[in-house]
Scaffold this motif. Sequence first.
Motif, mmCIF file in Angstrom:
data_model
loop_
_atom_site.group_PDB
_atom_site.id
_atom_site.type_symbol
_atom_site.label_atom_id
_atom_site.label_comp_id
_atom_site.label_asym_id
_atom_site.label_seq_id
_atom_site.Cartn_x
_atom_site.Cartn_y
_atom_site.Cartn_z
ATOM 1 N N GLU A 62 0.811 -1.223 0.000
ATOM 2 C CA GLU A 62 0.000 0.000 0.000
ATOM 3 C C GLU A 62 0.845 1.274 0.000
ATOM 4 O O GLU A 62 0.320 2.369 -0.199
ATOM 5 C CB GLU A 62 -0.925 -0.006 1.219
ATOM 6 C CG GLU A 62 -1.959 -1.125 1.173
ATOM 7 C CD GLU A 62 -2.889 -1.089 2.372
ATOM 8 O OE1 GLU A 62 -3.288 0.027 2.776
ATOM 9 O OE2 GLU A 62 -3.194 -2.158 2.912
ATOM 10 N N GLU A 65 0.804 3.688 -3.430
ATOM 11 C CA GLU A 65 -0.297 4.630 -3.653
ATOM 12 C C GLU A 65 -0.144 5.868 -2.778
ATOM 13 O O GLU A 65 -0.399 6.985 -3.222
ATOM 14 C CB GLU A 65 -1.643 3.943 -3.390
ATOM 15 C CG GLU A 65 -2.845 4.813 -3.707
ATOM 16 C CD GLU A 65 -2.861 5.361 -5.138
ATOM 17 O OE1 GLU A 65 -3.333 6.510 -5.320
ATOM 18 O OE2 GLU A 65 -2.408 4.659 -6.060
ATOM 19 N N ARG A 68 2.455 7.999 -4.409
ATOM 20 C CA ARG A 68 1.924 8.689 -5.594
ATOM 21 C C ARG A 68 1.108 9.910 -5.187
ATOM 22 O O ARG A 68 1.221 10.983 -5.790
ATOM 23 C CB ARG A 68 1.060 7.730 -6.420
ATOM 24 C CG ARG A 68 1.861 6.745 -7.222
ATOM 25 C CD ARG A 68 0.986 5.964 -8.182
ATOM 26 N NE ARG A 68 1.779 4.919 -8.797
ATOM 27 C CZ ARG A 68 1.453 3.635 -8.816
ATOM 28 N NH1 ARG A 68 0.330 3.228 -8.270
ATOM 29 N NH2 ARG A 68 2.238 2.757 -9.388
ATOM 30 N N GLN A 69 0.249 9.722 -4.197
ATOM 31 C CA GLN A 69 -0.561 10.846 -3.728
ATOM 32 C C GLN A 69 0.329 11.963 -3.187
ATOM 33 O O GLN A 69 0.094 13.144 -3.467
ATOM 34 C CB GLN A 69 -1.527 10.368 -2.627
ATOM 35 C CG GLN A 69 -2.623 9.459 -3.132
ATOM 36 C CD GLN A 69 -3.441 8.868 -1.993
ATOM 37 O OE1 GLN A 69 -3.155 9.090 -0.815
ATOM 38 N NE2 GLN A 69 -4.469 8.115 -2.338
ATOM 39 N N GLU A 158 8.478 3.933 -6.625
ATOM 40 C CA GLU A 158 7.517 4.847 -7.243
ATOM 41 C C GLU A 158 8.240 5.876 -8.110
ATOM 42 O O GLU A 158 7.780 6.223 -9.197
ATOM 43 C CB GLU A 158 6.681 5.522 -6.156
ATOM 44 C CG GLU A 158 5.435 6.234 -6.667
ATOM 45 C CD GLU A 158 5.715 7.632 -7.198
ATOM 46 O OE1 GLU A 158 5.017 8.065 -8.133
ATOM 47 O OE2 GLU A 158 6.640 8.287 -6.684
#
Length: 200
Positions: A62, A65, A68-69, A158
Amino acid sequence: MNAQHDHNTPEDRPSGTSDSESGVEIPEWAPIEPLPSSEMVLAAIAGMVQVTATAILDPAGEFVECQRQYRSALAVLNQTSASAEQMKEAAAVLASAKSDVDMLIMVIDESVADRLLQRRKDRLHMRPSAPPADSAPNVVVHTESVGMIAARMAELWERLVAKASDLDELPEAHQLCELCAAYDAFAAEIESGRRLPPGL
């Protein structure tokens, strides 16, 4: 993410806390799995479903994500053309992503702590007169936890994915390889009882 924070973190939980008190029931017959390898952590980060060590690998998956945010919100905050409303929304997303990363680190670290406590109990049951190996005076406490290292691996992953079109300039790939090697060495030292994560 709507998970609730558990304020009883590994740093402030008494060492005698049982697995049932920490919310994790481990059957006495169940063998303690070794910590996942860096390859398994990267597979989870890449979105591959894991069938073992899920208490560590599911939260690790997790992280991306959240990263990325965080990166997207940071990009908005760095834009000179962003409106006040966009800045306010990006700041909220940034804070939320940071909070989510901290929570995932805590979940992973609590799982690692539970495993180590169970292993310590198993050793005491097998040899009640001998002190556990990880209580020896030469055990070193590491500066970073397993969760912190997994979060850094996800951040580098990422960034690599975001730069995938520019294959000429990828220092993150080298950094990620070095971090994976460091993680594997750290995990091996934890398993052998020569090193402990912080807070234990």
